[in-house]
Design a protein around this motif. Structure first.
Motif, mmCIF file in Angstrom:
data_model
loop_
_atom_site.group_PDB
_atom_site.id
_atom_site.type_symbol
_atom_site.label_atom_id
_atom_site.label_comp_id
_atom_site.label_asym_id
_atom_site.label_seq_id
_atom_site.Cartn_x
_atom_site.Cartn_y
_atom_site.Cartn_z
ATOM 1 N N LEU A 96 0.825 -1.206 0.000
ATOM 2 C CA LEU A 96 0.000 0.000 0.000
ATOM 3 C C LEU A 96 0.853 1.246 0.000
ATOM 4 O O LEU A 96 2.001 1.227 0.431
ATOM 5 C CB LEU A 96 -0.869 0.039 1.263
ATOM 6 N N PHE A 97 0.238 2.323 -0.448
ATOM 7 C CA PHE A 97 0.829 3.651 -0.351
ATOM 8 C C PHE A 97 -0.189 4.517 0.369
ATOM 9 O O PHE A 97 -1.371 4.505 0.034
ATOM 10 C CB PHE A 97 1.119 4.198 -1.757
ATOM 11 N N ARG A 98 0.257 5.269 1.389
ATOM 12 C CA ARG A 98 -0.634 6.143 2.151
ATOM 13 C C ARG A 98 -0.303 7.591 1.807
ATOM 14 O O ARG A 98 0.857 7.975 1.765
ATOM 15 C CB ARG A 98 -0.436 5.924 3.647
ATOM 16 N N GLU A 99 -1.345 8.391 1.565
ATOM 17 C CA GLU A 99 -1.164 9.808 1.289
ATOM 18 C C GLU A 99 -2.075 10.616 2.210
ATOM 19 O O GLU A 99 -3.301 10.490 2.148
ATOM 20 C CB GLU A 99 -1.500 10.111 -0.170
ATOM 21 N N VAL A 100 -1.462 11.416 3.090
ATOM 22 C CA VAL A 100 -2.234 12.276 3.987
ATOM 23 C C VAL A 100 -2.773 13.446 3.162
ATOM 24 O O VAL A 100 -2.025 14.143 2.492
ATOM 25 C CB VAL A 100 -1.366 12.787 5.165
ATOM 26 N N ASP A 101 -4.085 13.637 3.209
ATOM 27 C CA ASP A 101 -4.744 14.648 2.389
ATOM 28 C C ASP A 101 -5.174 15.887 3.156
ATOM 29 O O ASP A 101 -5.376 16.942 2.555
ATOM 30 C CB ASP A 101 -5.981 14.044 1.709
ATOM 31 N N GLY A 102 -5.340 15.771 4.460
ATOM 32 C CA GLY A 102 -5.800 16.935 5.199
ATOM 33 C C GLY A 102 -5.632 16.796 6.691
ATOM 34 O O GLY A 102 -5.717 15.700 7.245
ATOM 35 N N LEU A 103 -5.365 17.920 7.327
ATOM 36 C CA LEU A 103 -5.277 18.030 8.781
ATOM 37 C C LEU A 103 -6.289 19.072 9.210
ATOM 38 O O LEU A 103 -6.588 19.999 8.458
ATOM 39 C CB LEU A 103 -3.884 18.495 9.216
ATOM 40 N N GLY A 104 -6.801 18.957 10.420
ATOM 41 C CA GLY A 104 -7.742 19.964 10.875
ATOM 42 C C GLY A 104 -8.154 19.741 12.302
ATOM 43 O O GLY A 104 -7.550 18.947 13.029
ATOM 44 N N GLN A 105 -9.194 20.454 12.682
ATOM 45 C CA GLN A 105 -9.787 20.305 13.993
ATOM 46 C C GLN A 105 -11.291 20.164 13.812
ATOM 47 O O GLN A 105 -11.868 20.755 12.902
ATOM 48 C CB GLN A 105 -9.453 21.501 14.878
ATOM 49 N N VAL A 106 -11.901 19.362 14.674
ATOM 50 C CA VAL A 106 -13.340 19.129 14.601
ATOM 51 C C VAL A 106 -13.968 19.417 15.956
ATOM 52 O O VAL A 106 -13.291 19.388 16.984
ATOM 53 C CB VAL A 106 -13.681 17.678 14.183
ATOM 54 N N GLU A 107 -15.256 19.690 15.916
ATOM 55 C CA GLU A 107 -16.041 19.847 17.129
ATOM 56 C C GLU A 107 -17.152 18.816 17.095
ATOM 57 O O GLU A 107 -17.836 18.681 16.078
ATOM 58 C CB GLU A 107 -16.605 21.262 17.218
ATOM 59 N N SER A 108 -17.275 18.059 18.194
ATOM 60 C CA SER A 108 -18.277 17.007 18.238
ATOM 61 C C SER A 108 -18.615 16.683 19.683
ATOM 62 O O SER A 108 -17.719 16.363 20.473
ATOM 63 C CB SER A 108 -17.740 15.750 17.540
ATOM 64 N N GLU A 109 -19.900 16.743 20.012
ATOM 65 C CA GLU A 109 -20.334 16.406 21.365
ATOM 66 C C GLU A 109 -20.049 14.944 21.693
ATOM 67 O O GLU A 109 -19.639 14.629 22.809
ATOM 68 C CB GLU A 109 -21.820 16.704 21.534
ATOM 69 N N ALA A 110 -20.279 14.050 20.736
ATOM 70 C CA ALA A 110 -20.040 12.621 20.983
ATOM 71 C C ALA A 110 -18.570 12.358 21.289
ATOM 72 O O ALA A 110 -18.245 11.590 22.208
ATOM 73 C CB ALA A 110 -20.496 11.798 19.781
ATOM 74 N N LEU A 111 -17.682 13.004 20.530
ATOM 75 C CA LEU A 111 -16.251 12.820 20.773
ATOM 76 C C LEU A 111 -15.843 13.447 22.104
ATOM 77 O O LEU A 111 -15.045 12.876 22.853
ATOM 78 C CB LEU A 111 -15.434 13.408 19.631
ATOM 79 N N GLU A 112 -16.390 14.617 22.408
ATOM 80 C CA GLU A 112 -16.103 15.275 23.688
ATOM 81 C C GLU A 112 -16.485 14.361 24.851
ATOM 82 O O GLU A 112 -15.729 14.214 25.813
ATOM 83 C CB GLU A 112 -16.877 16.592 23.806
ATOM 84 N N GLN A 113 -17.642 13.737 24.763
ATOM 85 C CA GLN A 113 -18.105 12.855 25.836
ATOM 86 C C GLN A 113 -17.188 11.640 25.995
ATOM 87 O O GLN A 113 -16.794 11.297 27.096
ATOM 88 C CB GLN A 113 -19.542 12.408 25.583
ATOM 89 N N ARG A 114 -16.852 11.006 24.900
ATOM 90 C CA ARG A 114 -16.024 9.789 24.985
ATOM 91 C C ARG A 114 -14.607 10.109 25.439
ATOM 92 O O ARG A 114 -14.015 9.364 26.208
ATOM 93 C CB ARG A 114 -16.007 9.083 23.627
ATOM 94 N N PHE A 115 -14.040 11.230 24.956
ATOM 95 C CA PHE A 115 -12.677 11.609 25.322
ATOM 96 C C PHE A 115 -12.621 12.411 26.631
ATOM 97 O O PHE A 115 -11.537 12.680 27.137
ATOM 98 C CB PHE A 115 -12.018 12.426 24.206
ATOM 99 N N SER A 116 -13.771 12.833 27.145
ATOM 100 C CA SER A 116 -13.869 13.632 28.379
ATOM 101 C C SER A 116 -13.085 14.936 28.293
ATOM 102 O O SER A 116 -12.384 15.330 29.234
ATOM 103 C CB SER A 116 -13.385 12.823 29.590
ATOM 104 N N VAL A 117 -13.197 15.608 27.160
ATOM 105 C CA VAL A 117 -12.540 16.905 26.941
ATOM 106 C C VAL A 117 -13.433 17.767 26.057
ATOM 107 O O VAL A 117 -14.341 17.266 25.411
ATOM 108 C CB VAL A 117 -11.155 16.764 26.242
#
Length: 158
Positions: A96-117
């Motif tokens: 396989l060859f991997r190509e990173v296409d994008g970096l960023g930041q997201v906002e999500s209540e579900a992720l906040e709850q699971r990660f506790s942040v």
């Protein structure tokens, strides 16, 4: 971790000294395209499947990921849905060859709850290529708990 082209699941295992475990949230057909998905998903031929997982090391959830696949490719490469994608692909010694296409930041209540942040949370998306064509598109969101292993991601000087 954000810009590396190595296996993030392997990195998690090396950082924590624990095996990476997958909690499958779901794997279902994607019938309607979402405006929330990476543009590169359009490079996959249908019918498409979308897989969503939590990645844990012990009791600590360190990453959330989703991937898009052509249904036939998913059936051929993801035989054990409890395994990380990389482990499934390495099992067959797929080149396989991997190509990173994008970096960023997201906002999500579900992720906040699971990660506790609070949001925003760092994310990236990339493609795996096999034989010159896109095999899958993967988006990952990283838990700030990784700072325990990597150091602070804060942009403020110490």
């Amino acid at each position: 971790m954000l810009m590396g082209d190595g296996s993030p699941t392997r990195h998690l295992q090396l950082l924590t000294g624990r095996r990476v475990e997958v909690d499958l949230i779901g794997m279902e057909p994607e019938i309607h395209s979402s405006g929330q998905r990476p543009d590169e998903v359009a490079e996959l031929s249908g019918p498409l499947l979308r897989r969503r997982v939590w990645l844990r090391c012990g009791v600590e959830t360190l990453m959330w990921a989703e991937s898009w696949w052509n249904q036939q490719d998913a059936q051929g490469h993801l035989r054990d849905l409890r395994q990380p994608v990389w482990a499934s692909l390495c099992q067959d010694r797929v080149e396989l060859f991997r190509e990173v296409d994008g970096l960023g930041q997201v906002e999500s209540e579900a992720l906040e709850q699971r990660f506790s942040v609070a949001s925003p949370l760092w994310c990236r998306h990339y493609r795996f290529f096999k034989g010159g064509r896109v095999l899958t598109v993967i988006r990952e969101v990283f838990s700030p708990a990784l700072e325990t292993y990597l150091g602070s991601s804060s942009m403020t000087p110490s």
